[in-house]
Design a protein around this motif. Structure first.
Motif, PDB file in Angstrom:
ATOM      1  N   GLU A 360      48.602  34.215  38.294  1.00 33.79           N
ATOM      2  CA  GLU A 360      48.551  33.900  36.972  1.00 33.79           C
ATOM      3  C   GLU A 360      47.402  34.835  36.048  1.00 33.79           C
ATOM      4  O   GLU A 360      47.472  35.357  35.048  1.00 33.79           O
ATOM      5  CB  GLU A 360      47.891  32.575  36.649  1.00 33.79           C
ATOM      6  N   GLU A 361      46.357  35.439  37.134  1.00 35.36           N
ATOM      7  CA  GLU A 361      45.442  36.182  36.493  1.00 35.36           C
ATOM      8  C   GLU A 361      44.962  37.043  37.716  1.00 35.36           C
ATOM      9  O   GLU A 361      44.701  36.794  38.687  1.00 35.36           O
ATOM     10  CB  GLU A 361      44.518  35.620  35.608  1.00 35.36           C
ATOM     11  N   THR A 362      44.377  38.269  37.270  1.00 34.52           N
ATOM     12  CA  THR A 362      43.620  39.212  38.448  1.00 34.52           C
ATOM     13  C   THR A 362      42.502  39.984  37.435  1.00 34.52           C
ATOM     14  O   THR A 362      42.756  40.527  36.259  1.00 34.52           O
ATOM     15  CB  THR A 362      44.787  40.197  38.700  1.00 34.52           C
ATOM     16  N   VAL A 402      39.990  40.215  32.436  1.00 33.56           N
ATOM     17  CA  VAL A 402      40.929  39.900  33.439  1.00 33.56           C
ATOM     18  C   VAL A 402      42.393  39.848  32.908  1.00 33.56           C
ATOM     19  O   VAL A 402      42.604  39.894  31.491  1.00 33.56           O
ATOM     20  CB  VAL A 402      40.842  38.111  33.415  1.00 33.56           C
ATOM     21  N   ARG A 404      45.954  38.888  32.556  1.00 29.79           N
ATOM     22  CA  ARG A 404      47.131  37.906  32.619  1.00 29.79           C
ATOM     23  C   ARG A 404      48.458  37.926  32.381  1.00 29.79           C
ATOM     24  O   ARG A 404      48.667  39.361  31.978  1.00 29.79           O
ATOM     25  CB  ARG A 404      46.495  36.735  31.590  1.00 29.79           C
ATOM     26  N   GLU A 406      50.475  37.679  30.100  1.00 34.82           N
ATOM     27  CA  GLU A 406      50.840  38.030  28.589  1.00 34.82           C
ATOM     28  C   GLU A 406      50.431  39.431  28.438  1.00 34.82           C
ATOM     29  O   GLU A 406      50.870  40.188  27.384  1.00 34.82           O
ATOM     30  CB  GLU A 406      49.945  37.332  27.487  1.00 34.82           C
ATOM     31  N   HIS A 407      49.784  39.924  29.446  1.00 37.69           N
ATOM     32  CA  HIS A 407      49.203  41.484  29.324  1.00 37.69           C
ATOM     33  C   HIS A 407      50.234  42.579  29.880  1.00 37.69           C
ATOM     34  O   HIS A 407      50.169  43.691  29.741  1.00 37.69           O
ATOM     35  CB  HIS A 407      48.025  41.828  29.661  1.00 37.69           C
TER      36      HIS A 407
END
Length: 429
Positions: A360-362, A402, A404, A406-407
């Protein structure tokens, strides 16, 4: 730019070829020039299927055939479906590896498809011809070949040819030793069956070409000529046709359009005018204008850009030029968001690529470490805080950033840039 349509009546083709540097050696220039001015001449060049694609080293003879066709003459592209099974010793210090019949047949078909990009085989006015010497070599029996063809060549004559003499120190098999006779027989067959009176090739083919002329003279005679072109070299001594990633192929699946375009745009100032003459159909006035621009404003690299556009258009088409220039501009500006998925992959295929699980995120710091864009968390923080880190072309200076879903570009890619030129591609799966 529109290609010039030449005819034997309004252009001195031979003089044009000499201006462009196409001529290295020639037999009977006066006789050939008179023939070109007065009648339609048929010529050929051979291309052995030693790989599944032509490379840019083949462009000079291919474009020479095209120039003759545009001038109203008859162009024959011979694919060596037969000689490709033997191996040409010219320009090599060691024996070639022999390929299977099936492999050579597949490669022959690939070369035929590529040659159709440059020569018009469907013209209603002056179609080029595409032949394979397998059609006649495969039906030769050993006794007839030795009696009818081989008897016309003495061993002393063959040993004196550079392509053989240069191999004697390391050894040469009878197979490759006989290649010269096979190529000579090709010229004889084309001379007989297609009224072909001119063979062209690289400078390393001079011995094979003159052997063909001698055979034609002994088996009936008639007008026949030979011409070789220089082996293309670079001013820095490096081999032409090689990039950092290897051979520059004409097949876009082996050398991408962007890589192909970049090879030409990176041409040295000392080579670019020569290459414009060799590989484009730009007029003399256009080339001279680019040469003047190069002298007065070399930093603009106008000649290199025009060379890259013209050759990429010639080999891959107008859309390929637009795509290559779009990728070039995106990497120059750092904004990769406007690239399609295929363009993004093409642009970064030589860059380090990391595949990560679809999370989901990094954290950006962790992403830099995973992509090996930074050797440690400490260095990653310093790079972020100093403004040296870009994500998809956008600068990020917050160490708590972060990334995500969407990026991600096209739902699965993140392009990291550290500094001006260090790119890293991360793909989430």
């Amino acid at each position: 730019m529109t290609e010039p349509v030449l005819t034997p009546r309004n252009a001195d083709l031979l003089e044009e070829l000499e201006y462009r540097g196409f001529v290295h050696q020639m037999t009977n220039r006066e006789g050939l020039n008179a023939k070109l001015q007065s009648e339609r001449v048929t010529l050929y060049s051979g291309f052995d299927p030693t790989a599944d694609s032509l490379h840019i080293g083949h462009l000079l003879p291919v474009l020479c055939l095209r120039r003759f066709q545009l001038a109203g003459h008859g162009s024959i592209a011979l694919v060596g479906g037969g000689t490709g099974l033997i191996g040409d010793p010219s320009g090599r210090s060691t024996e070639r590896s022999l390929n299977t019949d099936e492999t050579v047949a597949q490669w022959t078909e690939s070369l035929k498809r590529q040659l159709s990009r440059f020569l018009d085989f469907d013209s209603s006015v002056n179609p080029a011809k595409l032949v394979s010497n397998y059609d006649w070599l495969s039906s030769l029996d050993a006794i007839s070949f030795l009696r009818d063809v081989g008897k016309n060549f003495t061993v002393n004559y063959m040993l004196a040819k550079d392509s053989v003499d240069s191999r004697l120190a390391n050894g040469i098999s009878f197979t490759e030793f006989s290649y010269m006779i096979l190529q000579a027989y090709d010229f004889h067959r084309l001379h007989t069956d297609h009224s072909c009176s001119l063979q062209i090739g690289g400078s390393d083919q001079w011995g094979n070409i003159t052997a063909g002329l001698d055979l034609i003279g002994k088996l009936g005679g008639g007008d026949a000529y030979g011409m070789t072109m220089p082996l293309v070299t670079k001013s820095d001594g490096k081999k032409f046709g090689k990039s950092e990633s290897g051979t520059v192929w004409l097949d876009r699946s082996k050398t991408s359009v962007y890589q192909f375009y970049q090879f030409w745009i990176n041409t040295d100032d000392a080579d670019v005018v020569k290459f414009l003459k060799y590989f484009t159909f730009l007029s003399r006035a256009d080339i001279e204008a680019l040469e003047l621009e190069l002298q007065e404003r070399p930093e603009k690299r106008a000649a290199q850009r025009e060379l890259a556009r013209e050759v990429t258009r010639l080999v891959h088409g107008e859309e390929a030029v637009e795509s290559a220039e779009k990728i070039t501009q995106a990497l120059f500006s750092g904004d990769v968001t406007l690239l399609s998925e295929s363009e993004l992959i093409e642009a970064l295929q030589d860059m380090p690529t990391t595949v990560l699980d679809n999370t989901e995120e990094t954290a950006l710091i962790d992403l830099l470490l995973a992509a090996q864009a930074a050797p440690s968390k400490r260095q990653a923080r310093q790079d972020i805080e100093s403004g040296a880190v870009y994500v998809n072309g956008e600068k990020h200076t917050g160490i708590d950033t972060v990334i995500r879903p969407e990026h991600r570009l096209h739902s699965k890619y993140v392009v990291l840039r550290r500094g001006k030129k260090n790119y890293y591609l991360v793909r989430f799966e």
